[in-house]
Design a protein around this motif. Structure first.
Motif, PDB file in Angstrom:
ATOM      1  N   VAL A 242     -14.912  -1.252  -3.447  1.00 42.16           N
ATOM      2  CA  VAL A 242     -13.779  -0.347  -3.241  1.00 42.16           C
ATOM      3  C   VAL A 242     -13.057  -0.092  -4.561  1.00 42.16           C
ATOM      4  CG1 VAL A 242     -11.476  -0.179  -2.238  1.00 42.16           C
ATOM      5  CG2 VAL A 242     -13.400  -0.868  -0.815  1.00 42.16           C
ATOM      6  N   VAL A 243     -12.862  -1.146  -5.335  1.00 44.61           N
ATOM      7  CA  VAL A 243     -12.136  -1.015  -6.604  1.00 44.61           C
ATOM      8  C   VAL A 243     -12.928  -0.174  -7.598  1.00 44.61           C
ATOM      9  CG1 VAL A 243     -11.217  -2.257  -8.607  1.00 44.61           C
ATOM     10  CG2 VAL A 243     -10.873  -3.162  -6.300  1.00 44.61           C
TER      11      VAL A 243
ATOM     12  N   HIS B  90       0.840  -1.204   0.000  1.00 45.97           N
ATOM     13  CA  HIS B  90       0.000   0.000   0.000  1.00 45.97           C
ATOM     14  C   HIS B  90       0.870   1.247   0.000  1.00 45.97           C
ATOM     15  CE1 HIS B  90      -2.066   3.268   2.229  1.00 45.97           C
ATOM     16  NE2 HIS B  90      -3.131   2.883   1.551  1.00 45.97           N
ATOM     17  N   GLU B  91       1.896   1.246   0.839  1.00 48.07           N
ATOM     18  CA  GLU B  91       2.794   2.399   0.918  1.00 48.07           C
ATOM     19  C   GLU B  91       3.644   2.532  -0.346  1.00 48.07           C
ATOM     20  OE1 GLU B  91       2.599   4.680   3.431  1.00 48.07           O
ATOM     21  OE2 GLU B  91       0.867   3.448   3.904  1.00 48.07           O
ATOM     22  N   LEU B  92       3.992   1.398  -0.956  1.00 49.44           N
ATOM     23  CA  LEU B  92       4.720   1.446  -2.223  1.00 49.44           C
ATOM     24  C   LEU B  92       3.895   2.191  -3.274  1.00 49.44           C
ATOM     25  CD1 LEU B  92       6.008  -2.254  -2.413  1.00 49.44           C
ATOM     26  CD2 LEU B  92       7.450  -0.240  -2.102  1.00 49.44           C
TER      27      LEU B  92
ATOM     28  N   ILE C 121       3.407  -0.125 -13.993  1.00 50.23           N
ATOM     29  CA  ILE C 121       3.561  -0.780 -12.682  1.00 50.23           C
ATOM     30  C   ILE C 121       2.239  -0.751 -11.928  1.00 50.23           C
ATOM     31  CG2 ILE C 121       4.778  -0.686 -10.470  1.00 50.23           C
ATOM     32  CD1 ILE C 121       7.034   0.835 -12.014  1.00 50.23           C
ATOM     33  N   LEU C 122       1.630   0.413 -11.868  1.00 50.96           N
ATOM     34  CA  LEU C 122       0.364   0.582 -11.151  1.00 50.96           C
ATOM     35  C   LEU C 122      -0.769  -0.195 -11.824  1.00 50.96           C
ATOM     36  CD1 LEU C 122       0.730   4.404 -10.501  1.00 50.96           C
ATOM     37  CD2 LEU C 122       0.863   2.603  -8.769  1.00 50.96           C
TER      38      LEU C 122
ATOM     39  N   MET D  62      -6.815  -3.092  -0.421  1.00 51.59           N
ATOM     40  CA  MET D  62      -6.232  -1.826  -0.002  1.00 51.59           C
ATOM     41  C   MET D  62      -5.110  -1.413  -0.955  1.00 51.59           C
ATOM     42  SD  MET D  62      -4.911  -0.756   3.806  1.00 51.59           S
ATOM     43  CE  MET D  62      -3.439  -1.796   3.835  1.00 51.59           C
ATOM     44  N   VAL D  63      -4.376  -2.392  -1.477  1.00 49.60           N
ATOM     45  CA  VAL D  63      -3.286  -2.115  -2.407  1.00 49.60           C
ATOM     46  C   VAL D  63      -3.851  -1.721  -3.774  1.00 49.60           C
ATOM     47  CG1 VAL D  63      -1.183  -3.023  -3.464  1.00 49.60           C
ATOM     48  CG2 VAL D  63      -1.841  -3.764  -1.164  1.00 49.60           C
ATOM     49  N   CYS D  64      -4.876  -2.454  -4.233  1.00 48.19           N
ATOM     50  CA  CYS D  64      -5.514  -2.128  -5.504  1.00 48.19           C
ATOM     51  C   CYS D  64      -6.124  -0.732  -5.471  1.00 48.19           C
ATOM     52  CB  CYS D  64      -6.597  -3.160  -5.826  1.00 48.19           C
ATOM     53  SG  CYS D  64      -5.960  -4.816  -6.180  1.00 48.19           S
ATOM     54  N   ASP D  65      -6.737  -0.408  -4.354  1.00 51.00           N
ATOM     55  CA  ASP D  65      -7.326   0.923  -4.170  1.00 51.00           C
ATOM     56  C   ASP D  65      -6.269   2.005  -4.329  1.00 51.00           C
ATOM     57  OD1 ASP D  65      -9.049   3.124  -2.936  1.00 51.00           O
ATOM     58  OD2 ASP D  65      -7.526   2.881  -1.382  1.00 51.00           O
ATOM     59  N   GLU D  66      -5.126   1.804  -3.703  1.00 48.32           N
ATOM     60  CA  GLU D  66      -4.067   2.816  -3.761  1.00 48.32           C
ATOM     61  C   GLU D  66      -3.470   2.914  -5.159  1.00 48.32           C
ATOM     62  OE1 GLU D  66      -2.446   5.963  -2.010  1.00 48.32           O
ATOM     63  OE2 GLU D  66      -3.707   4.544  -0.924  1.00 48.32           O
TER      64      GLU D  66
END
Length: 325
Positions: free
Chosen positions: A149-150, A88-90, A105-106, A118-122
């Motif tokens: 969320v997505v 998530h922070e990455l 990358i994203l 949470m990672v997909c959201d970010e």
């Protein structure tokens, strides 16, 4: 975000600077070479398998401050980690670098069906923040995603990209907020109006954030009654930017709710941590408040005495200690 030392402008909502302090001098950046990058890469990627999670964040934030493609390549390797919090922070840090080379990358992170929400959201939010029109086609694929969320984040990211490229959106940058009680009430109603598109509810959220008064904080806190985890997560994030002690009761209530979404409680914890740290550092703070903050942090911290995360080049910052995963 995990730390309160933030100075990057978060362009995802046209917000004022509230990010990390870019404290690397031009001389320091000029001295960065491949061997130095290797020093940062090893702990971030836990090459030895023995690096504590918190020691992996320090080189991450240092690499983010470098703002170059070499740093981006190293950060991108971290998405193979097991920790959802780290990934998530990455994604957040990649967003802050505002580098279009990060788009593939994203997009890959967003497309990974096994990735934590949470990672997909970010990742989706980062695509919207970088605001490249080439991301629109990718984001559109997820507007009907089974995960709320997505699909909501992709809807917001798309609307944000469209907004950024309109004359109206460009004029909105730097506009002063109306701080009257009447306008705050209007913004509160818009924030809580479930009939509005998600993006149109987010704009008043950030207007309230920019206002920053106690009334604005109360208006934002009313949004914690929403049934959207994404909305509540973003409100908690905004409180982490405001660092207003007035938001503490609302944040504590969120944190103490075991039925609340993990990502909402995650941002509530970080906001509370930022508020405590700020109060402890205030030169005009009442002594008992300052000392209480110091004791609270000491109890929480227990075995660690290092708070500066963006210090990956400091001597011993990348030292490795035994840890699980």
């Amino acid at each position: 975000m995990l730390i309160d030392e933030r100075v990057f402008t978060d362009k995802s909502e046209g917000r004022k600077d509230t990010g990390w302090t870019r404290n690397t001098s031009p001389e320091t950046e000029a001295a960065i070479n491949s061997s130095t990058l290797t020093v940062l890469e090893a702990p971030l990627l836990n090459a030895s398998g023995q690096v504590p999670l918190h020691n992996r964040f320090r080189p991450l934030f240092t690499l983010t401050l470098l703002q170059n493609d070499d740093a981006l390549k190293i950060i991108s390797k971290g998405f193979e980690a097991k920790s959802a919090l780290l990934k998530h922070e990455l994604a957040y840090c990649v967003e802050q670098m505002n580098n279009t080379n990060a788009l593939p990358i994203l997009q890959a992170v967003l497309a990974n069906e096994k990735e934590d929400l949470m990672v997909c959201d970010e990742a989706a939010e980062a695509l919207g923040a970088i605001s490249a029109t080439s991301s629109k086609e990718v984001l559109e694929r997820y507007l009907n995603d089974p995960e709320r969320v997505v699909r909501e984040t992709c809807e917001i990211a798309l609307a944000k990209i469209n907004w950024d490229h309109l004359e109206e959106g460009q004029k909105h940058w730097g506009a002063l907020e109306d701080v009257s009680e009447e306008n705050i009430a209007k913004l509160r109603n818009a924030l809580n109006n479930k009939c509005l598109p998600v993006f149109d509810r987010y704009r008043p959220m950030f207007s309230l954030r920019n206002t920053g008064s106690a009334a604005a904080v109360d208006a934002l806190a009313s949004g914690f009654n929403d049934d959207s985890a994404l909305t509540k997560h973003k409100i908690a994030f905004v409180f982490g930017q405001l660092l207003s002690t007035h938001s503490v009761p609302a944040l504590l209530q969120v944190l103490q709710n075991s039925q609340e979404s993990d990502m909402v409680r995650h941002d509530a914890v970080e906001a509370l941590g930022g508020i405590v740290t700020l109060e402890m550092k205030r030169p005009d703070a009442v002594r008992i408040v300052r000392e209480s903050c110091q004791v609270a942090i000491d109890i929480w911290e227990e075995n660690s005495d290092q708070f500066q995360y963006a210090n990956g080049l400091d001597s011993g910052a990348a030292s490795e200690q035994v840890v699980g995963g």
